[in-house]
Design a protein around this motif. Structure first.
Motif, PDB file in Angstrom:
ATOM      1  N   GLN A 240       0.829  -1.202   0.000  1.00  0.00           N
ATOM      2  CA  GLN A 240       0.000   0.000   0.000  1.00  0.00           C
ATOM      3  C   GLN A 240       0.864   1.252   0.000  1.00  0.00           C
ATOM      4  OE1 GLN A 240      -3.773   0.472   0.234  1.00  0.00           O
ATOM      5  NE2 GLN A 240      -2.701   2.213  -0.694  1.00  0.00           N
ATOM      6  N   LEU A 241       1.917   1.241   0.793  1.00  0.00           N
ATOM      7  CA  LEU A 241       2.833   2.377   0.867  1.00  0.00           C
ATOM      8  C   LEU A 241       3.510   2.612  -0.485  1.00  0.00           C
ATOM      9  CD1 LEU A 241       3.832   4.423   2.951  1.00  0.00           C
ATOM     10  CD2 LEU A 241       5.648   2.814   3.557  1.00  0.00           C
ATOM     11  N   ALA A 242       3.921   1.536  -1.137  1.00  0.00           N
ATOM     12  CA  ALA A 242       4.569   1.660  -2.449  1.00  0.00           C
ATOM     13  C   ALA A 242       3.595   2.200  -3.491  1.00  0.00           C
ATOM     14  CB  ALA A 242       5.113   0.302  -2.890  1.00  0.00           C
ATOM     15  N   ALA A 243       2.364   1.725  -3.465  1.00  0.00           N
ATOM     16  CA  ALA A 243       1.363   2.211  -4.414  1.00  0.00           C
ATOM     17  C   ALA A 243       1.098   3.698  -4.217  1.00  0.00           C
ATOM     18  CB  ALA A 243       0.071   1.411  -4.264  1.00  0.00           C
ATOM     19  N   ASP A 244       1.008   4.124  -2.963  1.00  0.00           N
ATOM     20  CA  ASP A 244       0.761   5.539  -2.691  1.00  0.00           C
ATOM     21  C   ASP A 244       1.947   6.397  -3.132  1.00  0.00           C
ATOM     22  OD1 ASP A 244      -1.698   4.963  -1.647  1.00  0.00           O
ATOM     23  OD2 ASP A 244      -1.067   5.047   0.455  1.00  0.00           O
ATOM     24  N   ALA A 245       3.155   5.911  -2.916  1.00  0.00           N
ATOM     25  CA  ALA A 245       4.344   6.672  -3.322  1.00  0.00           C
ATOM     26  C   ALA A 245       4.384   6.852  -4.832  1.00  0.00           C
ATOM     27  CB  ALA A 245       5.608   5.978  -2.827  1.00  0.00           C
ATOM     28  N   VAL A 246       4.046   5.797  -5.571  1.00  0.00           N
ATOM     29  CA  VAL A 246       4.021   5.896  -7.036  1.00  0.00           C
ATOM     30  C   VAL A 246       2.915   6.844  -7.495  1.00  0.00           C
ATOM     31  CG1 VAL A 246       3.599   4.610  -9.166  1.00  0.00           C
ATOM     32  CG2 VAL A 246       5.074   3.639  -7.402  1.00  0.00           C
ATOM     33  N   THR A 247       1.766   6.768  -6.858  1.00  0.00           N
ATOM     34  CA  THR A 247       0.663   7.678  -7.197  1.00  0.00           C
ATOM     35  C   THR A 247       1.073   9.133  -7.008  1.00  0.00           C
ATOM     36  OG1 THR A 247      -1.006   6.037  -6.576  1.00  0.00           O
ATOM     37  CG2 THR A 247      -1.703   8.339  -6.617  1.00  0.00           C
ATOM     38  N   LEU A 248       1.715   9.417  -5.891  1.00  0.00           N
ATOM     39  CA  LEU A 248       2.153  10.779  -5.602  1.00  0.00           C
ATOM     40  C   LEU A 248       3.163  11.267  -6.629  1.00  0.00           C
ATOM     41  CD1 LEU A 248       2.499  10.500  -1.722  1.00  0.00           C
ATOM     42  CD2 LEU A 248       0.890  11.953  -2.961  1.00  0.00           C
ATOM     43  N   GLN A 249       4.115  10.404  -6.970  1.00  0.00           N
ATOM     44  CA  GLN A 249       5.144  10.829  -7.925  1.00  0.00           C
ATOM     45  C   GLN A 249       4.558  11.046  -9.314  1.00  0.00           C
ATOM     46  OE1 GLN A 249       8.543  11.502  -7.005  1.00  0.00           O
ATOM     47  NE2 GLN A 249       8.001  12.628  -8.858  1.00  0.00           N
ATOM     48  N   THR A 250       3.660  10.174  -9.744  1.00  0.00           N
ATOM     49  CA  THR A 250       3.045  10.313 -11.060  1.00  0.00           C
ATOM     50  C   THR A 250       2.207  11.582 -11.146  1.00  0.00           C
ATOM     51  OG1 THR A 250       2.970   7.893 -11.298  1.00  0.00           O
ATOM     52  CG2 THR A 250       1.560   9.191 -12.752  1.00  0.00           C
ATOM     53  N   ALA A 251       1.437  11.846 -10.103  1.00  0.00           N
ATOM     54  CA  ALA A 251       0.613  13.058 -10.088  1.00  0.00           C
ATOM     55  C   ALA A 251       1.476  14.309 -10.107  1.00  0.00           C
ATOM     56  CB  ALA A 251      -0.293  13.053  -8.865  1.00  0.00           C
ATOM     57  N   ALA A 252       2.554  14.309  -9.324  1.00  0.00           N
ATOM     58  CA  ALA A 252       3.446  15.475  -9.300  1.00  0.00           C
ATOM     59  C   ALA A 252       4.123  15.675 -10.647  1.00  0.00           C
ATOM     60  CB  ALA A 252       4.489  15.304  -8.198  1.00  0.00           C
ATOM     61  N   ASP A 253       4.576  14.598 -11.271  1.00  0.00           N
ATOM     62  CA  ASP A 253       5.209  14.699 -12.594  1.00  0.00           C
ATOM     63  C   ASP A 253       4.244  15.288 -13.619  1.00  0.00           C
ATOM     64  OD1 ASP A 253       7.601  13.662 -11.730  1.00  0.00           O
ATOM     65  OD2 ASP A 253       7.194  11.612 -12.399  1.00  0.00           O
ATOM     66  N   ALA A 254       3.011  14.802 -13.612  1.00  0.00           N
ATOM     67  CA  ALA A 254       2.020  15.300 -14.563  1.00  0.00           C
ATOM     68  C   ALA A 254       1.773  16.789 -14.367  1.00  0.00           C
ATOM     69  CB  ALA A 254       0.712  14.516 -14.421  1.00  0.00           C
ATOM     70  N   ALA A 255       1.699  17.215 -13.102  1.00  0.00           N
ATOM     71  CA  ALA A 255       1.465  18.630 -12.816  1.00  0.00           C
ATOM     72  C   ALA A 255       2.626  19.486 -13.305  1.00  0.00           C
ATOM     73  CB  ALA A 255       1.249  18.828 -11.322  1.00  0.00           C
ATOM     74  N   VAL A 256       3.841  19.035 -13.057  1.00  0.00           N
ATOM     75  CA  VAL A 256       5.027  19.807 -13.460  1.00  0.00           C
ATOM     76  C   VAL A 256       5.113  19.918 -14.978  1.00  0.00           C
ATOM     77  CG1 VAL A 256       7.550  19.770 -13.520  1.00  0.00           C
ATOM     78  CG2 VAL A 256       6.341  19.322 -11.378  1.00  0.00           C
ATOM     79  N   ILE A 257       4.877  18.824 -15.664  1.00  0.00           N
ATOM     80  CA  ILE A 257       4.958  18.846 -17.133  1.00  0.00           C
ATOM     81  C   ILE A 257       3.886  19.757 -17.718  1.00  0.00           C
ATOM     82  CG2 ILE A 257       4.729  17.427 -19.216  1.00  0.00           C
ATOM     83  CD1 ILE A 257       5.864  15.081 -17.498  1.00  0.00           C
ATOM     84  N   ALA A 258       2.670  19.657 -17.196  1.00  0.00           N
ATOM     85  CA  ALA A 258       1.583  20.508 -17.682  1.00  0.00           C
ATOM     86  C   ALA A 258       1.872  21.980 -17.407  1.00  0.00           C
ATOM     87  CB  ALA A 258       0.267  20.102 -17.035  1.00  0.00           C
ATOM     88  N   LEU A 259       2.422  22.269 -16.237  1.00  0.00           N
ATOM     89  CA  LEU A 259       2.735  23.647 -15.880  1.00  0.00           C
ATOM     90  C   LEU A 259       3.871  24.190 -16.738  1.00  0.00           C
ATOM     91  CD1 LEU A 259       1.834  25.831 -13.886  1.00  0.00           C
ATOM     92  CD2 LEU A 259       3.460  24.908 -12.237  1.00  0.00           C
ATOM     93  N   ARG A 260       4.841  23.360 -16.993  1.00  0.00           N
ATOM     94  CA  ARG A 260       5.952  23.778 -17.858  1.00  0.00           C
ATOM     95  C   ARG A 260       5.461  24.117 -19.259  1.00  0.00           C
ATOM     96  NH1 ARG A 260       9.567  19.035 -19.938  1.00  0.00           N
ATOM     97  NH2 ARG A 260       7.591  18.775 -21.067  1.00  0.00           N
ATOM     98  N   ASP A 261       4.565  23.273 -19.787  1.00  0.00           N
ATOM     99  CA  ASP A 261       4.089  23.450 -21.158  1.00  0.00           C
ATOM    100  C   ASP A 261       2.896  24.389 -21.261  1.00  0.00           C
ATOM    101  OD1 ASP A 261       6.057  21.650 -21.815  1.00  0.00           O
ATOM    102  OD2 ASP A 261       4.719  19.925 -21.929  1.00  0.00           O
TER     103      ASP A 261
END
Length: 355
Positions: A240-261
């Motif tokens: 569960q901890l690993a799944a949450d960590a991946v979810t957080l990283q994926t969401a943050a990456d998507a936000a950064v890429i969208a904000l950059r572009d």
């Protein structure tokens, strides 16, 4: 990660290798780490070289901030607030230790263009040489660079629950070093998006660190003749901890890429990232502490530095409730068609999000 992001990650971690372990009690400023990262160009990754930067982009900055998420320096404030604003206003990097903050209640006064007012909870202000303010209170958003030694500027020390400085700035007729207009796109919403994406990146990094600590502890800790990690209930918690960590990283990456572009999906993706990070910070912290037992609550253990920072960062630049309201506003503007709002996402983050 790609080779490019690997190089950023390795360089930042090498610069921090001799730093003290993070704590959540009386956090000391890491002068050596800031100076080394500044010399290497990691404090100005997304700033054009003609303005004193490193010619990278926000994605590069996010990788560096993720690697230094627990460091006792304002790297995220520099890269996610100061640098984007300076770049948009074509203002050079002021040098030294730089922090930044939105200042919606301040405006330039009189023909002299001085600043008076109060700014609460400015990160690392007592250690900064320059403060970059984003003034969104007037019809034209402006950037102001203020020397922290300027007459009329008083710093009132404060801290968040993680012990990180969150100081109050009291300005009385303070004359900025530089004042510049920002493009019309710069408003309080965009400033909040940059701040939220930065905090989501940091929370994701802290969650990944909490996962690594929990995995190591449960493998090393022997109970009833075998490692804790051999028990099925512990394995479920680690999963569960690993799944949450991946979810957080994926969401943050998507936000950064969208904000950059600066895509049309930026508002939704940034809001989703901050909601996920604020909500999951609680569960990640609870599971990680449960797996560690009492030792995880001690001031000497690194886990407390991770979890207290997550608790603090989840509230900054808007908690989950505020960003849920923003998504509700997006749905209302989309004729209340939630399905269309979600399926119209065209941002392709598959290649970059794996980095």
């Amino acid at each position: 990660m790609s080779d490019h992001f690997d190089a950023i990650n390795d360089s930042v971690r090498a610069a921090l290798a001799t730093s003290h372990d993070p704590t959540f009690v009386d956090v000391p400023f890491d002068t050596r780490a800031w100076q080394e990262l500044d010399q290497l160009g990691f404090t100005t990754l997304a700033l054009p070289s003609e303005l004193g930067g490193s010619d990278g982009d926000l994605r590069d900055a996010a990788v560096a901030c993720r690697s230094a998420a627990l460091a006792a320096i304002p790297l995220t404030e520099a890269n996610f607030l100061a640098v984007p604003a300076l770049a948009s206003a074509a203002v050079s990097w002021p040098g030294g230790v730089v922090t930044a903050a939105p200042a919606p209640e301040l405006s330039l006064e009189g023909s002299d263009g001085v600043l008076s007012g109060r700014i609460a909870r400015v990160p690392w202000l007592r250690y900064a040489d320059h403060l970059v303010l984003i003034l969104t209170g007037d019809s034209t958003t402006r950037l102001a660079v203020v020397a922290t030694t300027a007459p009329g500027l008083t710093v009132v020390p404060g801290a968040n629950v993680a012990g990180e400085p969150r100081d109050e700035a009291l300005l009385t007729q303070v004359r900025p070093l530089v004042v510049a207009d920002l493009p019309r796109v710069w408003d309080s919403t965009l400033v909040a998006q940059y701040g939220a994406a930065g905090r989501a990146t940091q929370i994701a990094a802290a969650a990944s660190e909490a996962l690594a600590l929990a995995a190591r502890h449960t493998c090393e800790r022997i109970q009833f003749g075998r490692p804790l990690a051999r028990f099925q209930s512990v394995q479920h918690q680690l999963a569960q901890l690993a799944a949450d960590a991946v979810t957080l990283q994926t969401a943050a990456d998507a936000a950064v890429i969208a904000l950059r572009d600066r895509t049309s999906q930026t508002p939704l993706l940034v809001a989703a990232a901050k909601i996920e990070s604020s909500v999951l910070a609680r569960r990640v912290s609870a599971v990680a502490h449960q797996l560690h037992g009492a030792i995880g609550f001690t001031t000497e253990h690194r886990l407390g530095a991770c979890t207290t920072r997550m608790w603090s960062w989840r509230e900054e630049f808007g908690n989950e409730t505020i960003w849920k309201h923003r998504i509700a506003d997006l749905v209302a503007m989309n004729d209340e068609d939630v399905w269309a709002l979600l399926t119209d996402l065209v941002l392709d983050i598959r290649t970059e999000a794996r980095a």
